[in-house]
Design a protein around this motif. Structure first.
Motif, PDB file in Angstrom:
ATOM      1  N   UNK A  38       0.820  -1.219   0.000  1.00 35.89           N
ATOM      2  CA  UNK A  38       0.000   0.000   0.000  1.00 35.89           C
ATOM      3  C   UNK A  38       0.849   1.262   0.000  1.00 35.89           C
ATOM      4  N   UNK A  39       2.078   1.154   0.531  1.00 30.48           N
ATOM      5  CA  UNK A  39       2.953   2.326   0.582  1.00 30.48           C
ATOM      6  C   UNK A  39       3.303   2.870  -0.792  1.00 30.48           C
ATOM      7  N   UNK A  40       3.078   2.054  -1.833  1.00 30.31           N
ATOM      8  CA  UNK A  40       3.434   2.490  -3.187  1.00 30.31           C
ATOM      9  C   UNK A  40       2.236   2.643  -4.109  1.00 30.31           C
ATOM     10  N   UNK A  41       1.066   2.227  -3.706  1.00 30.95           N
ATOM     11  CA  UNK A  41       0.018   2.045  -4.719  1.00 30.95           C
ATOM     12  C   UNK A  41      -0.992   3.196  -4.770  1.00 30.95           C
ATOM     13  N   UNK A  42      -1.716   3.198  -5.858  1.00 28.99           N
ATOM     14  CA  UNK A  42      -2.802   4.155  -6.058  1.00 28.99           C
ATOM     15  C   UNK A  42      -4.051   3.745  -5.275  1.00 28.99           C
ATOM     16  N   UNK A  43      -4.049   2.538  -4.687  1.00 28.34           N
ATOM     17  CA  UNK A  43      -5.293   1.968  -4.156  1.00 28.34           C
ATOM     18  C   UNK A  43      -5.459   2.128  -2.652  1.00 28.34           C
ATOM     19  N   UNK A  44      -6.688   2.433  -2.218  1.00 31.71           N
ATOM     20  CA  UNK A  44      -7.132   2.203  -0.847  1.00 31.71           C
ATOM     21  C   UNK A  44      -8.316   1.247  -0.926  1.00 31.71           C
ATOM     22  N   UNK A  45      -8.191   0.102  -0.262  1.00 31.20           N
ATOM     23  CA  UNK A  45      -9.309  -0.847  -0.223  1.00 31.20           C
ATOM     24  C   UNK A  45      -9.971  -0.702   1.136  1.00 31.20           C
ATOM     25  N   UNK A  46     -11.256  -0.402   1.121  1.00 33.65           N
ATOM     26  CA  UNK A  46     -12.013  -0.170   2.354  1.00 33.65           C
ATOM     27  C   UNK A  46     -13.225  -1.089   2.360  1.00 33.65           C
ATOM     28  N   UNK A  47     -13.792  -1.270   3.545  1.00 33.35           N
ATOM     29  CA  UNK A  47     -14.993  -2.098   3.638  1.00 33.35           C
ATOM     30  C   UNK A  47     -16.203  -1.212   3.860  1.00 33.35           C
ATOM     31  N   UNK A  48     -17.291  -1.621   3.251  1.00 31.95           N
ATOM     32  CA  UNK A  48     -18.572  -1.041   3.606  1.00 31.95           C
ATOM     33  C   UNK A  48     -19.277  -2.176   4.339  1.00 31.95           C
ATOM     34  N   UNK A  49     -19.099  -2.231   5.660  1.00 31.01           N
ATOM     35  CA  UNK A  49     -19.537  -3.415   6.403  1.00 31.01           C
ATOM     36  C   UNK A  49     -21.047  -3.549   6.414  1.00 31.01           C
ATOM     37  N   UNK A  50     -21.754  -2.428   6.331  1.00 27.96           N
ATOM     38  CA  UNK A  50     -23.214  -2.500   6.300  1.00 27.96           C
ATOM     39  C   UNK A  50     -23.680  -3.240   5.051  1.00 27.96           C
ATOM     40  N   UNK A 100     -21.694  -5.307   3.317  1.00 28.38           N
ATOM     41  CA  UNK A 100     -20.841  -6.487   3.132  1.00 28.38           C
ATOM     42  C   UNK A 100     -20.137  -6.485   1.787  1.00 28.38           C
ATOM     43  N   UNK A 101     -19.592  -5.327   1.432  1.00 23.73           N
ATOM     44  CA  UNK A 101     -18.793  -5.260   0.202  1.00 23.73           C
ATOM     45  C   UNK A 101     -17.503  -4.507   0.511  1.00 23.73           C
ATOM     46  N   UNK A 102     -16.506  -4.749  -0.341  1.00 21.03           N
ATOM     47  CA  UNK A 102     -15.280  -3.956  -0.270  1.00 21.03           C
ATOM     48  C   UNK A 102     -15.333  -2.950  -1.407  1.00 21.03           C
ATOM     49  N   UNK A 103     -14.800  -1.768  -1.131  1.00 32.74           N
ATOM     50  CA  UNK A 103     -14.740  -0.749  -2.174  1.00 32.74           C
ATOM     51  C   UNK A 103     -13.286  -0.340  -2.375  1.00 32.74           C
ATOM     52  N   UNK A 104     -12.972   0.055  -3.587  1.00 32.89           N
ATOM     53  CA  UNK A 104     -11.594   0.448  -3.897  1.00 32.89           C
ATOM     54  C   UNK A 104     -11.591   1.846  -4.466  1.00 32.89           C
ATOM     55  N   UNK A 105     -10.708   2.662  -3.925  1.00 28.82           N
ATOM     56  CA  UNK A 105     -10.479   3.993  -4.463  1.00 28.82           C
ATOM     57  C   UNK A 105      -9.081   3.963  -5.079  1.00 28.82           C
ATOM     58  N   UNK A 106      -9.004   4.175  -6.367  1.00 30.79           N
ATOM     59  CA  UNK A 106      -7.711   4.154  -7.062  1.00 30.79           C
ATOM     60  C   UNK A 106      -7.471   5.487  -7.746  1.00 30.79           C
ATOM     61  N   UNK A 107      -6.374   6.133  -7.377  1.00 27.83           N
ATOM     62  CA  UNK A 107      -6.077   7.442  -7.967  1.00 27.83           C
ATOM     63  C   UNK A 107      -4.586   7.702  -7.815  1.00 27.83           C
ATOM     64  N   UNK A 108      -3.975   8.303  -8.801  1.00 33.31           N
ATOM     65  CA  UNK A 108      -2.552   8.652  -8.628  1.00 33.31           C
ATOM     66  C   UNK A 108      -2.402   9.641  -7.479  1.00 33.31           C
ATOM     67  N   UNK A 109      -3.474  10.394  -7.169  1.00 36.26           N
ATOM     68  CA  UNK A 109      -3.411  11.289  -6.010  1.00 36.26           C
ATOM     69  C   UNK A 109      -3.409  10.521  -4.690  1.00 36.26           C
ATOM     70  N   UNK A 110      -3.685   9.233  -4.758  1.00 38.71           N
ATOM     71  CA  UNK A 110      -3.725   8.424  -3.527  1.00 38.71           C
ATOM     72  C   UNK A 110      -2.366   7.767  -3.227  1.00 38.71           C
ATOM     73  N   UNK A 111      -1.381   7.992  -4.081  1.00 39.00           N
ATOM     74  CA  UNK A 111      -0.043   7.452  -3.797  1.00 39.00           C
ATOM     75  C   UNK A 111       0.602   8.271  -2.689  1.00 39.00           C
ATOM     76  N   UNK A 112       1.187   7.604  -1.680  1.00 34.58           N
ATOM     77  CA  UNK A 112       1.918   8.373  -0.670  1.00 34.58           C
ATOM     78  C   UNK A 112       3.030   9.198  -1.320  1.00 34.58           C
ATOM     79  N   UNK A 113       3.407  10.299  -0.659  1.00 29.08           N
ATOM     80  CA  UNK A 113       4.519  11.100  -1.166  1.00 29.08           C
ATOM     81  C   UNK A 113       5.837  10.365  -0.914  1.00 29.08           C
ATOM     82  N   UNK A 114       5.913   9.688   0.236  1.00 31.88           N
ATOM     83  CA  UNK A 114       7.136   8.943   0.573  1.00 31.88           C
ATOM     84  C   UNK A 114       6.757   7.582   1.164  1.00 31.88           C
TER      85      UNK A 114
END
Ligand code: FE2
Length: 388
Positions: free
Chosen positions: A148-160, A162-176
């Motif tokens: 995750x330290x390198x990727x565009x992705x955040x994988x989160x759960x919507x537990x209500x 019962x699905x996982x959601x993914x946010x993928x964006x070059x803006x989501x890459x850590x700076x370091x």
């Protein structure tokens, strides 16, 4: 016959700081990023291990005010992002330091996005939907797997739901990405094994998939080489710093491979099986990887034969098909050596739930790039093979 010239994009906005004791570089990095107030994001385990305190200590040289959010759960719900963002806003933080496994880092990254973007993280599900760069994030992994330290992705759960959601964006890459293998020394063997198999699945799925390109291929080969050399040792000898360093590097390099290629059928299955049956991500990948490899083989025999070689199998004097099959045996042996014996039924999966798992897996963006276009029946056969 000449090969077509490849055509691709490869973008990597994250700087890497790697080394034993690299955590000491954090104050200089924080100053360099121009942040005024930091939010430290971790999970309760990281806090119990004293790592949040260590970050606060190291940062105290900068006299930068800090706020702390350590309520990140495993498979974090969207609510974790909302809570962390509320704290960061209340404390006027403009900079995020994430420390922990994939859950903590994915949450830290999403909080960074929500400090500069309106609405909720739900508005940005999908790929490249985020309009503004987020607040700077320094990601400090304490496991060697998600990348995750390198990727565009955040994988989160919507537990209500019962699905996982993914946010993928070059803006989501850590700076370091701040990579200190010493921080992974205390990972227990079963977590080392499962997260290591996640890193392997990233490298392998990117390598054989239809979207790969020469840069990702090179990264995948290097990541698999490091994993072949060191995953067994990291599990058997948790205090072996050389093996830990190899695994942390492999995890990061594998993420650099798949960031621009996506993955394959193992990760397509991992989303519904994680959301509905709460199978840890690395473990579900480890369970399914050999069965998916066996199914995918005809889509790329030369690559699977090369994987067999990387994992030390003898391939000379064998047919290409037989050499490729050795790759599956090599990964099965690796699983056995690192103690992964779990099956899907142990988590409550049964045949009557196969249709809903397959339906959701087929919606994944990892399916179109898989080396073989799967039929529903083939997907069910893969689940059945690993059921019990
Ligand atoms: Fe993964």
């Amino acid at each position: 016959m000449t090969q077509p010239i490849p055509s691709f994009s490869y973008h990597l906005p994250t700087a890497i700081e790697f080394g034993h004791g690299a955590l000491a570089r954090l104050p200089a990095l924080a100053r360099g990023l121009g942040g005024q107030r930091a939010l430290i994001v971790g999970d309760p385990g990281v806090e119990r291990a004293g790592l949040v305190g260590r970050i606060a200590d190291v940062l105290s040289q900068t006299e930068m005010p800090i706020a702390i959010f350590t309520d990140v759960e495993s498979d974090p719900d969207i609510r974790s992002v909302e809570q962390g963002t509320a704290i960061a806003k209340a404390e006027r933080c403009d900079f995020v330091i994430g420390i922990g496994g994939g859950s903590a880092l994915d949450t830290a990254k999403a909080i960074g996005l929500m400090l500069t973007n309106a609405g909720t993280i739900r508005d940005y599900v999908g790929i490249n939907k985020v309009p503004q760069p987020g607040a700077p994030v320094v990601a400090i992994p304490t496991t060697a797997g998600t990348g995750s330290e390198m990727t565009i992705w955040s994988v989160l759960s919507d537990k209500a739901q019962q699905v996982k959601i993914s946010v993928g964006s070059t803006y989501n890459c850590p700076r370091v990405a701040l990579l200190d293998p010493g921080l992974t020394l205390s990972l227990p063997p079963h977590t080392t094994a499962a997260t290591g198999m996640d890193a392997l699945t990233h490298a392998l799925e990117s390598y054989v998939n239809r979207a790969t390109q020469p840069i990702s291929e090179a990264m995948s080969v290097q990541a698999m080489t490091l994993i072949a050399r060191s995953l067994r040792v990291a599990v058997a000898q948790g205090d072996n710093l050389q093996a830990r360093a190899d695994m942390l590097l492999a995890s990061t390099i594998a993420a650099m491979a798949f960031n621009s290629t996506r993955l394959g059928l193992v990760h397509a299955f991992a989303m519904p099986l994680g959301a509905k049956f709460h199978i840890p991500h690395g473990l579900v990948n480890a369970i399914l990887l050999p069965a998916v490899m066996r199914y995918n083989l005809p889509g790329n025999l030369p690559k699977y034969a090369h994987i067999a070689e990387i994992f030390g199998e003898r391939v000379e004097n064998r047919s290409l098909r037989a050499a490729a099959e050795r790759s599956v045996e090599a990964i099965e042996q690796l699983k056995q050596d690192i103690g992964i014996t779990a099956k899907l039924s142990a988590f409550g999966l049964s045949e009557d739930r196969f249709d809903e798992v397959v339906d959701e897996a087929l919606q994944s963006g990892n399916v179109p790039v898989n080396p073989r276009q799967p039929t529903r029946e083939a997907m069910k056969a893969i689940l059945r093979a690993e059921l019990e």
